[in-house]
Design a protein around this motif. Structure first.
Motif, PDB file in Angstrom:
ATOM      1  N   ASN A 107     -34.776 -13.172   6.367  1.00  0.00           N
ATOM      2  CA  ASN A 107     -34.017 -12.610   7.476  1.00  0.00           C
ATOM      3  C   ASN A 107     -34.890 -11.917   8.501  1.00  0.00           C
ATOM      4  OD1 ASN A 107     -31.498 -12.342   8.568  1.00  0.00           O
ATOM      5  ND2 ASN A 107     -31.112 -10.345   7.652  1.00  0.00           N
ATOM      6  N   VAL A 108     -36.190 -12.263   8.535  1.00  0.00           N
ATOM      7  CA  VAL A 108     -37.064 -11.520   9.432  1.00  0.00           C
ATOM      8  C   VAL A 108     -37.136 -12.095  10.824  1.00  0.00           C
ATOM      9  CG1 VAL A 108     -38.543 -10.542   7.677  1.00  0.00           C
ATOM     10  CG2 VAL A 108     -39.106 -12.740   8.657  1.00  0.00           C
ATOM     11  N   LEU A 109     -36.552 -13.267  11.030  1.00  0.00           N
ATOM     12  CA  LEU A 109     -36.615 -13.845  12.361  1.00  0.00           C
ATOM     13  C   LEU A 109     -35.312 -13.565  13.093  1.00  0.00           C
ATOM     14  CD1 LEU A 109     -38.222 -17.221  11.336  1.00  0.00           C
ATOM     15  CD2 LEU A 109     -39.334 -15.311  12.484  1.00  0.00           C
ATOM     16  N   ASN A 110     -35.406 -13.328  14.377  1.00  0.00           N
ATOM     17  CA  ASN A 110     -34.232 -13.014  15.189  1.00  0.00           C
ATOM     18  C   ASN A 110     -33.279 -14.209  15.232  1.00  0.00           C
ATOM     19  OD1 ASN A 110     -32.400 -12.226  17.088  1.00  0.00           O
ATOM     20  ND2 ASN A 110     -33.901 -11.602  18.612  1.00  0.00           N
ATOM     21  N   PRO A 111     -32.061 -14.041  14.694  1.00  0.00           N
ATOM     22  CA  PRO A 111     -31.154 -15.190  14.595  1.00  0.00           C
ATOM     23  C   PRO A 111     -30.758 -15.769  15.954  1.00  0.00           C
ATOM     24  CG  PRO A 111     -30.179 -13.229  13.590  1.00  0.00           C
ATOM     25  CD  PRO A 111     -31.494 -12.823  14.125  1.00  0.00           C
ATOM     26  N   THR A 112     -30.930 -14.993  17.025  1.00  0.00           N
ATOM     27  CA  THR A 112     -30.502 -15.520  18.319  1.00  0.00           C
ATOM     28  C   THR A 112     -31.672 -15.957  19.192  1.00  0.00           C
ATOM     29  OG1 THR A 112     -30.430 -13.236  19.096  1.00  0.00           O
ATOM     30  CG2 THR A 112     -28.364 -14.221  18.432  1.00  0.00           C
ATOM     31  N   ARG A 114     -34.971 -18.713  19.562  1.00  0.00           N
ATOM     32  CA  ARG A 114     -35.613 -19.906  19.023  1.00  0.00           C
ATOM     33  C   ARG A 114     -37.020 -19.567  18.552  1.00  0.00           C
ATOM     34  NH1 ARG A 114     -32.662 -24.672  21.003  1.00  0.00           N
ATOM     35  NH2 ARG A 114     -31.366 -23.986  22.738  1.00  0.00           N
ATOM     36  N   HIS A 118     -40.136 -16.804  19.629  1.00  0.00           N
ATOM     37  CA  HIS A 118     -40.845 -15.839  18.790  1.00  0.00           C
ATOM     38  C   HIS A 118     -42.329 -15.867  19.097  1.00  0.00           C
ATOM     39  CE1 HIS A 118     -37.116 -15.851  16.417  1.00  0.00           C
ATOM     40  NE2 HIS A 118     -37.520 -14.694  15.936  1.00  0.00           N
ATOM     41  N   GLU A 121     -43.054 -14.483  22.573  1.00  0.00           N
ATOM     42  CA  GLU A 121     -42.977 -13.031  22.635  1.00  0.00           C
ATOM     43  C   GLU A 121     -44.317 -12.395  22.291  1.00  0.00           C
ATOM     44  OE1 GLU A 121     -40.661 -11.087  19.530  1.00  0.00           O
ATOM     45  OE2 GLU A 121     -39.519 -10.125  21.131  1.00  0.00           O
ATOM     46  N   TYR A 155     -33.482 -22.806  15.779  1.00  0.00           N
ATOM     47  CA  TYR A 155     -33.125 -21.425  15.492  1.00  0.00           C
ATOM     48  C   TYR A 155     -33.422 -21.167  14.012  1.00  0.00           C
ATOM     49  CZ  TYR A 155     -30.767 -20.766  19.957  1.00  0.00           C
ATOM     50  OH  TYR A 155     -30.504 -20.618  21.282  1.00  0.00           O
ATOM     51  N   HIS A 157     -31.806 -20.148  11.510  1.00  0.00           N
ATOM     52  CA  HIS A 157     -30.862 -20.558  10.468  1.00  0.00           C
ATOM     53  C   HIS A 157     -30.931 -22.062  10.205  1.00  0.00           C
ATOM     54  CE1 HIS A 157     -28.453 -21.661  14.011  1.00  0.00           C
ATOM     55  NE2 HIS A 157     -27.831 -22.487  13.201  1.00  0.00           N
ATOM     56  N   GLN A 158     -31.562 -22.789  11.103  1.00  0.00           N
ATOM     57  CA  GLN A 158     -31.644 -24.232  10.893  1.00  0.00           C
ATOM     58  C   GLN A 158     -32.806 -24.623   9.989  1.00  0.00           C
ATOM     59  OE1 GLN A 158     -31.489 -24.819  15.363  1.00  0.00           O
ATOM     60  NE2 GLN A 158     -30.353 -26.618  14.721  1.00  0.00           N
ATOM     61  N   VAL A 168     -43.291 -17.649   9.529  1.00  0.00           N
ATOM     62  CA  VAL A 168     -43.670 -16.232   9.508  1.00  0.00           C
ATOM     63  C   VAL A 168     -45.181 -16.083   9.350  1.00  0.00           C
ATOM     64  CG1 VAL A 168     -43.530 -14.130   8.126  1.00  0.00           C
ATOM     65  CG2 VAL A 168     -41.467 -15.347   8.722  1.00  0.00           C
ATOM     66  N   LEU A 171     -46.862 -17.049  12.533  1.00  0.00           N
ATOM     67  CA  LEU A 171     -46.781 -15.962  13.502  1.00  0.00           C
ATOM     68  C   LEU A 171     -47.808 -14.884  13.202  1.00  0.00           C
ATOM     69  CD1 LEU A 171     -42.933 -15.506  13.871  1.00  0.00           C
ATOM     70  CD2 LEU A 171     -44.513 -16.119  15.683  1.00  0.00           C
TER      71      LEU A 171
ATOM     72  N   ASP C 235     -33.665  -6.705   8.624  1.00  0.00           N
ATOM     73  CA  ASP C 235     -35.065  -7.104   8.451  1.00  0.00           C
ATOM     74  C   ASP C 235     -35.697  -7.544   9.753  1.00  0.00           C
ATOM     75  OD1 ASP C 235     -34.606  -8.625   5.162  1.00  0.00           O
ATOM     76  OD2 ASP C 235     -35.043  -6.572   5.789  1.00  0.00           O
ATOM     77  N   TYR C 236     -34.945  -8.276  10.580  1.00  0.00           N
ATOM     78  CA  TYR C 236     -35.601  -8.821  11.766  1.00  0.00           C
ATOM     79  C   TYR C 236     -35.913  -7.745  12.796  1.00  0.00           C
ATOM     80  CZ  TYR C 236     -30.726  -9.143  13.402  1.00  0.00           C
ATOM     81  OH  TYR C 236     -29.431  -8.885  13.715  1.00  0.00           O
ATOM     82  N   TYR C 239     -39.095  -6.071  11.341  1.00  0.00           N
ATOM     83  CA  TYR C 239     -40.223  -6.958  11.542  1.00  0.00           C
ATOM     84  C   TYR C 239     -40.664  -6.976  13.000  1.00  0.00           C
ATOM     85  CZ  TYR C 239     -43.144 -11.053  10.806  1.00  0.00           C
ATOM     86  OH  TYR C 239     -44.196 -11.914  10.730  1.00  0.00           O
ATOM     87  N   ARG C 249     -37.476  -3.760  24.524  1.00  0.00           N
ATOM     88  CA  ARG C 249     -37.209  -5.151  24.225  1.00  0.00           C
ATOM     89  C   ARG C 249     -36.394  -5.296  22.939  1.00  0.00           C
ATOM     90  NH1 ARG C 249     -39.177 -10.366  25.758  1.00  0.00           N
ATOM     91  NH2 ARG C 249     -38.761 -11.759  24.010  1.00  0.00           N
ATOM     92  N   TYR C 254     -32.991  -7.757  20.398  1.00  0.00           N
ATOM     93  CA  TYR C 254     -32.741  -7.806  18.974  1.00  0.00           C
ATOM     94  C   TYR C 254     -31.441  -7.122  18.600  1.00  0.00           C
ATOM     95  CZ  TYR C 254     -37.366  -9.666  18.264  1.00  0.00           C
ATOM     96  OH  TYR C 254     -38.462 -10.480  18.283  1.00  0.00           O
ATOM     97  N   PRO C 333     -25.797 -19.106  18.237  1.00  0.00           N
ATOM     98  CA  PRO C 333     -26.424 -20.397  17.937  1.00  0.00           C
ATOM     99  C   PRO C 333     -26.061 -20.930  16.558  1.00  0.00           C
ATOM    100  CG  PRO C 333     -28.051 -18.636  17.948  1.00  0.00           C
ATOM    101  CD  PRO C 333     -26.796 -18.044  18.454  1.00  0.00           C
TER     102      PRO C 333
END
Lengths: 328, 294, 338
Positions: A107-112, A114, A118, A121, A155, A157-158, A168, A171, C235-236, C239, C249, C254, C333
């Motif tokens: 769950n560490v990536l922003n769900p909204t 792409r 990331h 950014e 995204y 979740h895909q 991760v 990154l 978590d996000y 992170y 930001r 987020y 999404p």
């Protein structure tokens, strides 16, 4: 002849819970060299993750640092990370010099956002790149890392759990940091994916010739990847040394049990567990913190805390019993 | 013997919430005071408070008439306490019906899952989307002649059951995810025992919160209907007081502010106290927030 | 935009729900009307005769026929149902009983713009401002501003719109007479001049404020603050902090970006209550919208108009919810893909 890259001196810190204090990292002094893979082993709750956070300098309430230094060698000078203010750390150290791979990557990536965003950014934040340039660089980079380019437009979740973890890691390695802190990077992943991730980490380390600190309770992973291991118990480092040496000649009773827990093909011996539970760190045991569970404990173990003593070249251990043997 | 133990348990829990959560404490105290006025003080009324012209009209608040009198010659104070009682009776009726229907349906939806869940949720959502007021207006205006406290309470419950149902379903689902229900089932516990021992303790807390919220919703709905003239106009509820005062007699424009202000302030106090109780309870049930609430 | 199977399923489901809701509501209304005790038709005709709304015998017969149709005493139940549905879906509610023979739909149409104007303005403003304030308050949880607003919100949240309306009336028409007590406009003019607009706003001020204050500082502030506090610990977000992403930001990309989704869903679920509350507020202010129309219709026992407003309200709210449902995939999404 490896250069020293990280020097931790008398680091002491922990968590404030109400009016209690959890002594999670207790007087740790450690030396980490350049171009090596250091493993930190120990059971859950021994303080490994806390130590990593403190090395990174991510000190957020209720975590506090009571004492100590975390010295990082940057441009031939030693910089105490803990002394810098947060702005400094954010701009100059984090992600550029040290990067951090968190424990649970589901769950560490922003769900909204792409995946390509990331990357963009980080690149715009640390390298001032514009979006298009960043996307291009990310493409190239993924090719290098042998990750499929379609991932960029997706995204989070895909993607599958394993793919997310690889993103991760990608990154984390993007800015080619000198020090990588990986906290249990393969927990909750199945064995085949685990192997892919570990291979990725190892290959990158070899390529960049930087330092990888790998935290995991899985001794098998330590055996495979690390050059040196530090064993932690209840906030203390109780044994540290070259991986081969420790596996061939474990000295501390705790280490012995940890290594014996590994299954060897063909071996049918009964696995031994340790009696008791890890201690409550709001009121840690006196003397050697392992003494309540140690099969070799004697009176002195409950009175005096053992310090790390050199047992052989690049093998240190903190145990009264062993120290006696060494002195003799 | 078990019943005494249960009561003692409940008392212990109540004490714990009361002492640790300031929001609950304040809300509870205010609500108890209101209950006191509504159910105990009201029985001491010198005359039937709804009788017209018992007192001189339009008197401002004084020692003799603590909240003044109305244009219809009634004591505002005695009307007020009687209204509190009636409004609360309606609200309790609604809460009893709606929160239990919601509890029942929510648990079925959460436990059965699959098609049953989907169908139930679709019906629930239909009732959430349909605006309650217009339909209630139609209902009440058609049934005007049969109206009494309990019927009104029941009618309002038609639109109050969906939210508790969704809520309870959510709780049951999150409990299922936590896996210990599966463990109990795998270990051979009969289905109903699982419900009783494993789920109920969690669900009951939220059920109580739903009950409280439904009371709030019901008082609000009844007052809304009353303002439109669709309540028990010859009786005394808080909404009916406002109806006569503001909608029919223009009390504010004529300077008889005490007639309007009293029920409005009372309503605000009831809403606020019930809400504080509800929030206090939900903070208690959510361990993460428990410390913050103190 | 690539269309995934999941998205198609989603749209199909929401469309079915939309149609199903309207169908259920209209059916309920159909059966409700039949609940009316006694022979409602003769009662109504008697009432109208005594009120002097009708006296032409031919008109009375026409009315009687349409009422028979409406209240279902003509033909089999199924036939009645079909006729009823057919008429309702073209918004034919029959003549207004108190303004005979003006069709009820005409009366409704005159009032509709006022209600829609008031509602949409106040809902959009409340939702946007409330969510923003709540997100800021949740993000800077320990700040004084957050604690003060939280205190205010705690008191405002449980207060219904119309109670706020009464408070507003007391404060700003009685205590400090600043605004008019009622009505939508007090200038008669054909053209749209600045004076007209100012007058419109002056009249709409208190009703709008009642809705906005409770909406913003009550509902949306509370829910978005709670959401933000919970999202902060995700978590996000942690992170992102670790990666060195700036506070600004993080707040934008987020936190706010991620609370939008549940808040849009919440808006869809709240539309029914918001609408009901707005109607009552209109009644209290005698604001010339549907609420006020309902009030008059109830007093005059104009069942056709009541039924018309009820049906239309349901269709309107269901439609607005449906539109929101269709917009939702654009911001989430996870629904758009798979």
């Amino acid at each position: 002849m490896s250069e020293k890259t990280l020097l931790i001196e008398n680091l002491k810190g922990g968590y404030l819970l109400g009016n209690k204090y959890v002594d999670a990292v207790s007087n740790i002094t450690m030396l980490v060299k350049d171009n090596e893979v250091l493993g930190i082993a120990g059971e859950s709750g021994c303080g490994k993750s806390t130590l990593i956070k403190m090395i990174y300098g991510y000190i957020k309430y209720p975590l506090i640092v009571k004492n100590g230094k975390v010295n990082l060698k940057m441009n031939n000078t030693w910089v105490n990370i803990l002394k810098l203010n947060e702005e400094d750390r954010r701009k100059n150290i984090w992600w550029k010099y040290i990067s951090y791979i968190p424990q649970n990557s589901l769950n560490v990536l922003n769900p909204t956002s792409r995946i390509k965003d990331h990357f963009a950014e980080i690149l715009s934040l640390h390298r001032g790149l514009k979006k298009e340039e960043a996307y291009e660089l990310a493409s190239e980079y993924l090719k290098e890392m042998e990750l499929p380019i379609e991932v960029l437009n997706a995204y989070p979740h895909q993607l599958s759990g394993g793919m997310r973890q690889r993103v991760v890691i990608a990154l984390a390695l993007l800015l080619k940091p000198r020090l990588i802190l990986a906290d249990e990077p393969t927990t909750a992943l199945d064995v085949i994916i685990q192997r892919g991730i570990l291979t990725l980490l190892l290959e990158t380390q070899r390529k960049l010739k930087n330092t990888l600190i790998l935290v995991t309770h899985d001794m098998g992973i330590h055996a495979m990847l690390t050059d040196r291991i530090a064993i932690m118990y209840a906030g203390k480092i109780i044994e540290v040394g070259g991986t081969k040496e420790i596996f061939n000649n474990p000295l501390h009773p705790y280490t012995k049990i940890l290594i014996e827990s590994l299954v060897k093909i063909g071996e049918k011996k009964l696995r031994r567990g340790i009696k008791g539970m890890p201690p409550d760190l709001t009121a840690p045991p006196s003397g050697c913190r392992f003494h309540p569970r140690c099969p070799l404990a004697t009176e002195i173990c409950s009175l005096k805390e053992p310090y790390l003593i050199k047992a052989s070249n690049d093998h240190f251990v903190a145990c009264h019993k062993i120290n006696e043997g060494i002195k003799l | 013997m078990r019943k005494i133990l249960l009561l003692k348990n409940i008392y212990e829990i109540f004490k714990s919430i009361y002492l640790t959560n300031i929001k609950f404490r304040i809300g509870f105290i205010i609500f108890i005071i209101i209950l006191f006025f509504g159910f105990i003080v009201s029985s001491f009324a010198p005359v039937d408070p709804t009788r017209w012209y018992t007192f001189p009209k339009d008197l401002p608040p004084s020692f003799e008439h603590p909240l003044g009198t109305t244009t219809m010659g009634r004591s505002v104070f005695w009307m007020l306490v009687e209204s509190i009682k009636k409004s609360l009776i309606i609200a309790f009726t609604t809460a009893m019906i709606a929160s239990h229907v919601g509890l029942f349906l929510g648990m079925i939806a959460g436990l059965k899952g699959g098609v049953v869940d989907k169908v139930l949720m679709m019906i629930t959502d239909v009732f959430i989307v349909i605006p309650s007021l217009p339909v209630l207006i139609l209902l009440v205006s058609l049934l005007k002649d049969y109206l009494n406290l309990y019927l009104l309470g029941a009618l309002i419950s038609i639109f109050s059951w969906p939210w508790p149902s969704r809520q309870i379903r959510g709780i049951v689902l999150s409990l299922r995810e936590r896996g210990f229900m599966k463990t109990a089932s795998l270990s051979g516990m009969p289905f109903f025992r699982i419900i009783l021992l494993e789920i109920m303790p969690f669900v009951l807390g939220w059920h109580l919160i739903n009950f409280t919220n439904t009371i709030l919703y019901s008082i609000s709905s009844e007052a809304g209907l009353a303002i439109l003239g669709l309540s028990l106009l010859s009786d005394a509820t808080l909404g009916v007081m406002i109806y006569w005062a503001h909608m029919q007699w223009y009390a504010l424009m004529r300077g008889i502010w005490w007639w309007v202000v009293s029920p409005v302030v009372t309503l605000i106090l009831i809403f606020t106290s019930l809400y504080l109780i509800s929030i206090g309870l939900s903070e208690y049930l959510n361990p993460r927030l428990r410390q913050r609430g103190a | 935009m690539r269309v995934s199977l999941g998205l198609i399923k989603y749209i199909a489901l929401r469309t079915f729900f939309y149609i199903f809701t309207i169908f259920v509501a209209l059916t309920v209304i159909f059966f409700l009307i039949r609940l009316a005790p006694g022979n409602p038709i003769e009662n109504i005709i008697e009432l109208m005769l005594s009120q002097g709304s009708v006296y032409d015998p031919e008109a009375i017969n026409m009315l009687r026929n349409s009422l028979y149709e409406m209240f279902g005493l003509k033909g089999s139940l199924f036939e009645q149902y079909i006729n009823f549905m057919r008429r309702l879906l073209v918004f034919d509610f029959g003549p207004s009983l108190s303004n005979f023979p003006t069709p009820a739909i005409e009366l409704i149409m005159m009032r509709l713009p006022w209600t829609i104007g008031l509602l949409s303005m106040t809902t959009i403003i409340s939702w946007m401002v409330g969510n923003l304030l709540g997100a800021l308050a949740g993000f800077f949880e320990r700040s004084k501003f957050s604690k003060i607003l939280q205190g205010i919100a705690l008191t405002l949240y449980p207060i219904p719109y119309y109670v706020m309306a009464l408070v507003m009336i007391f404060l700003f028409t009685y205590l400090i007479p600043l605004f008019p007590l009622s009505g939508g406009i007090s200038i008669l003019s054909e053209k749209i001049t600045l004076e007209v607009i100012t007058n419109l706003i002056w009249h709409a001020m208190l009703p709008a404020l009642s809705l906005i204050i409770i909406g913003t500082l009550g509902w949306w502030f509370m829910s978005s603050r709670t959401l933000t506090i919970n999202t902060k610990t995700e978590d996000y977000v942690t992170y992102a902090e670790i990666r060195g992403v700036s506070e600004n930001r993080i707040l934008r990309k987020y936190i706010i970006r991620n609370i939008l989704m549940p808040q849009v869903t919440a808006l869809g679920l709240a539309l029914g209550s918001i609408f009901s509350g707005a109607l009552l507020t209109e009644v209290i202010f005698a604001y010339p919208g549907l609420g006020d129309l309902l009030w008059r219709a109830i007093n005059a026992r104009d069942y056709n108009t009541i039924m018309g407003v009820t049906s239309l309200s349901t269709i309107a709210v269901a439609t607005a919810t449906y539109i929101l449902d269709l917009i939702y995939p654009l911001i989430d999404p996870r629904v758009r893909y798979k």
